[in-house]
Structure formats: structure tokens, C-alpha cells
Write a protein that holds these residues in place. Structure first.
Motif, mmCIF file in Angstrom:
data_model
loop_
_atom_site.group_PDB
_atom_site.id
_atom_site.type_symbol
_atom_site.label_atom_id
_atom_site.label_comp_id
_atom_site.label_asym_id
_atom_site.label_seq_id
_atom_site.Cartn_x
_atom_site.Cartn_y
_atom_site.Cartn_z
ATOM 1 N N VAL A 129 0.746 -1.056 0.164
ATOM 2 C CA VAL A 129 -0.114 -0.087 0.071
ATOM 3 C C VAL A 129 0.675 1.228 0.004
ATOM 4 O O VAL A 129 0.462 2.148 -0.525
ATOM 5 C CB VAL A 129 -0.793 0.036 1.227
ATOM 6 C CG1 VAL A 129 -1.481 1.324 1.457
ATOM 7 C CG2 VAL A 129 -1.925 -1.131 1.027
ATOM 8 N N CYS A 130 1.901 1.212 0.730
ATOM 9 C CA CYS A 130 2.781 2.525 0.960
ATOM 10 C C CYS A 130 3.426 3.061 -0.187
ATOM 11 O O CYS A 130 3.287 4.075 -0.666
ATOM 12 C CB CYS A 130 3.785 2.052 2.035
ATOM 13 S SG CYS A 130 4.915 3.524 2.700
ATOM 14 N N ASP A 131 4.345 2.281 -1.033
ATOM 15 C CA ASP A 131 5.096 2.728 -1.906
ATOM 16 C C ASP A 131 5.784 1.504 -2.887
ATOM 17 O O ASP A 131 6.560 0.968 -2.412
ATOM 18 C CB ASP A 131 6.172 3.767 -1.404
ATOM 19 C CG ASP A 131 6.946 4.285 -2.646
ATOM 20 O OD1 ASP A 131 6.477 4.140 -3.638
ATOM 21 O OD2 ASP A 131 8.086 4.866 -2.183
ATOM 22 N N THR A 141 2.515 3.478 -8.124
ATOM 23 C CA THR A 141 1.292 3.677 -7.791
ATOM 24 C C THR A 141 1.274 5.283 -7.330
ATOM 25 O O THR A 141 2.258 5.800 -6.559
ATOM 26 C CB THR A 141 0.775 3.045 -6.819
ATOM 27 O OG1 THR A 141 0.735 1.509 -7.330
ATOM 28 C CG2 THR A 141 -0.758 3.377 -6.541
ATOM 29 N N ASN A 142 0.511 6.029 -7.959
ATOM 30 C CA ASN A 142 0.158 7.531 -7.583
ATOM 31 C C ASN A 142 1.415 8.432 -7.677
ATOM 32 O O ASN A 142 1.524 9.421 -6.806
ATOM 33 C CB ASN A 142 -0.228 7.466 -6.004
ATOM 34 C CG ASN A 142 -1.252 8.585 -5.589
ATOM 35 O OD1 ASN A 142 -1.793 9.561 -6.732
ATOM 36 N ND2 ASN A 142 -1.175 9.031 -4.351
ATOM 37 N N ILE A 198 1.150 12.545 -7.313
ATOM 38 C CA ILE A 198 1.438 13.234 -6.208
ATOM 39 C C ILE A 198 2.612 14.180 -6.042
ATOM 40 O O ILE A 198 2.702 15.118 -5.281
ATOM 41 C CB ILE A 198 1.046 12.175 -5.065
ATOM 42 C CG1 ILE A 198 0.564 13.263 -3.820
ATOM 43 C CG2 ILE A 198 2.128 11.611 -4.630
ATOM 44 C CD1 ILE A 198 0.104 12.138 -2.586
ATOM 45 N N CYS A 206 4.270 7.531 3.155
ATOM 46 C CA CYS A 206 3.463 6.682 1.906
ATOM 47 C C CYS A 206 2.897 7.621 0.835
ATOM 48 O O CYS A 206 2.782 8.706 1.035
ATOM 49 C CB CYS A 206 2.624 5.759 2.836
ATOM 50 S SG CYS A 206 3.357 4.619 3.677
ATOM 51 N N ASN A 233 0.036 7.790 -0.329
ATOM 52 C CA ASN A 233 -1.194 8.296 -0.162
ATOM 53 C C ASN A 233 -1.118 9.858 0.683
ATOM 54 O O ASN A 233 -2.330 10.519 0.701
ATOM 55 C CB ASN A 233 -2.044 7.500 0.736
ATOM 56 C CG ASN A 233 -1.603 7.093 1.991
ATOM 57 O OD1 ASN A 233 -0.527 7.318 2.260
ATOM 58 N ND2 ASN A 233 -2.253 6.560 2.693
ATOM 59 N N SER A 234 -0.060 10.301 0.942
ATOM 60 C CA SER A 234 0.111 11.539 1.474
ATOM 61 C C SER A 234 1.056 12.483 0.754
ATOM 62 O O SER A 234 2.324 12.153 0.289
ATOM 63 C CB SER A 234 0.483 11.531 2.968
ATOM 64 O OG SER A 234 -0.350 10.783 3.758
ATOM 65 N N SER A 235 0.902 13.882 0.539
ATOM 66 C CA SER A 235 1.783 14.666 -0.193
ATOM 67 C C SER A 235 3.001 15.133 0.665
ATOM 68 O O SER A 235 2.969 15.030 2.031
ATOM 69 C CB SER A 235 0.851 15.907 -0.673
ATOM 70 O OG SER A 235 0.461 16.666 0.509
ATOM 71 N N ARG A 269 9.944 9.744 0.280
ATOM 72 C CA ARG A 269 9.483 8.359 0.123
ATOM 73 C C ARG A 269 10.181 7.128 0.555
ATOM 74 O O ARG A 269 11.383 7.492 0.477
ATOM 75 C CB ARG A 269 9.269 8.240 -1.499
ATOM 76 C CG ARG A 269 8.461 9.393 -2.047
ATOM 77 C CD ARG A 269 7.063 9.367 -1.270
ATOM 78 N NE ARG A 269 5.972 10.589 -1.969
ATOM 79 C CZ ARG A 269 5.013 10.938 -1.253
ATOM 80 N NH1 ARG A 269 4.747 10.376 -0.194
ATOM 81 N NH2 ARG A 269 4.222 11.977 -1.865
#
Length: 236
Positions: free
Chosen positions: A34-36, A40-41, A44, A87, A89-91, A105
Motif C-alpha cells: 500500500v505504501c510505495d 502507484t500515485n 502526487i 507513503c 497516499n500523502s503529499s 518516499r
């Protein structure tokens, strides 16, 4: 009675994750899937704008090496900020657009040169003792080549990337953990002195393994002396 389909799916998911971890495909993080994962993503941190690595002016800036100017350089030291792994999911937002420490990261980048690499990645490299070499996209190509040559010849643990946070009067920068220097051109002597003094002085410089993140990697760093970079900027 538990739903056997759910239980079976959960067991398979855990087994796949363990196998990927053993194979080295699952990155650092909690939980890693989930983290990195390095894929993914990513927007951001950077939206992929080509303007960040292309010179938008009608011509490259003239090298100040040819000008009769007083030599200037800007060396700065900063207090170390907490080296928190954040992670995807956070900027991560830095007060200083060219940070020397701080949040980053979990996956650090493969050492080498990038088309563009956001600071959220290379700050982790700083924590591991690396040199980050930055240049404005409009920097004279000959100066960029000199920067590239010096850094590649000094140590394996390096990152090279363009940065539009630099200016025409100081278009080149070297960054290490809590230190950075801005230069009017890629002056070989001062760059080597900076690297010899400040590289590999970071909190986790004893960790010399390569990274896993490699999005937009142009050229992987070659070995200079050994994996530990025990001799910085060795004489040819």
C-alpha cells in the motif's frame, strides 16, 4: 463460520505478497503493498510536465565560464529536519524548493541520471550519503556535461536531474544531507572539494545498496571505486 472464499483469497494475497517480498519486488513501507511500490500515485510528487526538464527559452544560457566576472559561490548549511518516510497516499511539501533533509518516499531511486526526479525521491538519497547534482534545463550544455563528468567520476552514489528552481546566475547546484552549494558554472575544483567534504556524511551513509525506484532513469551510475565509494573523486 467464516466465508471460505474470503479466507482463501486473503491467504493467496498474503502468499503472493510474501513471494514478491522475497523476490525483492515489494518496497520498503508498512504495509509495503500500500505504501510505495514505485509505480502507484506518482503524480502526487510530479505530474510529468515536460516543461520541468526542457528549456523554454529561445536559446541556452551562455556559460559564465567565458565571462570576466568575480567568482561567486553560495554554500549553505541547514539544520536537519526529521527524516520521515511518507507513503504515497500523502503529499510531501518542502519549505525550501531545494531541500537538504526532511520527509521523503520509502523507495529511494536507483543511483544515476534522470530525465527528471522530484525531491520527494532524492531526499532519501541524501539521507544515504549521496550527492544530488542539479542544473537548470537552460544551462549551457557544455556545463551540464562537465557537471555530469565530475559527479560520475567521483562516486557511484549520485543523482543527476534538472531543476527549474535554479537561476541563470547560479544554474548549477550540488546537494548533500544538510548542505548545498550553488555555482555560476560547473567549476571542477570546487565541485570535487564539496563532494570530498560533504558526501557520505549523512545519518545512513553506511547503507550503500542501490535503490529500487527507476522511473525516468536515463543512465544508471557506474562503479567508481567500490559499492561503498571508499575513495571519493579518485585520481585517474
Amino acid at each position: 463460520m467464516p466465508n471460505m472464499k474470503v479466507v482463501t483469497a486473503l491467504i493467496l494475497f498474503i502468499l503472493v505478497t510474501i513471494c514478491e517480498y522475497v523476490a525483492g519486488d515489494v518496497p520498503i513501507g508498512d504495509p509495503p503493498f500500500v505504501c510505495d511500490d514505485g509505480r502507484t500515485n506518482l503524480k502526487i510528487d510530479w505530474d510529468g510536465d515536460v516543461d520541468d526538464y526542457h528549456c523554454l527559452e529561445s536559446h541556452y544560457w551562455s556559460s559564465q565560464r567565458k565571462d570576466s566576472i568575480e567568482w561567486t559561490e553560495k554554500l549553505e548549511n541547514f539544520e536537519a529536519m526529521p527524516a520521515t518516510e511518507v507513503c504515497m497516499n500523502s503529499s510531501i511539501v518542502y519549505e525550501d524548493p531545494i531541500p537538504t533533509s526532511g520527509a521523503h518516499r520509502p523507495l529511494w531511486p536507483v543511483y544515476g541520471e534522470y530525465t527528471y526526479l522530484p525531491p520527494q525521491r532524492w531526499v532519501h538519497s541524501l539521507k544515504l550519503g549521496a550527492i544530488v547534482a542539479l542544473y537548470h534545463p537552460c544551462t549551457d550544455p557544455a556545463e551540464v556535461e562537465t557537471l555530469r563528468s565530475v559527479v560520475r567520476g567521483c562516486l557511484r552514489r549520485h543523482i543527476i536531474s534538472p531543476s527549474k528552481e535554479l537561476t541563470e546566475d547560479l544554474p548549477v547546484a550540488l546537494v548533500t544531507w544538510t548542505w548545498k552549494v550553488f555555482l555560476p558554472y560547473a567549476y571542477e575544483g570546487d565541485m570535487k572539494d564539496f563532494i570530498k567534504t560533504y558526501a557520505l556524511t549523512a545519518p545512513e551513509a553506511h547503507k550503500y545498496s542501490d535503490g529500487q525506484f527507476k522511473k525516468f532513469l536515463k543512465a544508471k551510475a557506474a562503479m567508481v571505486t567500490n559499492e561503498r565509494d571508499e575513495v571519493l573523486c579518485p585520481e585517474e
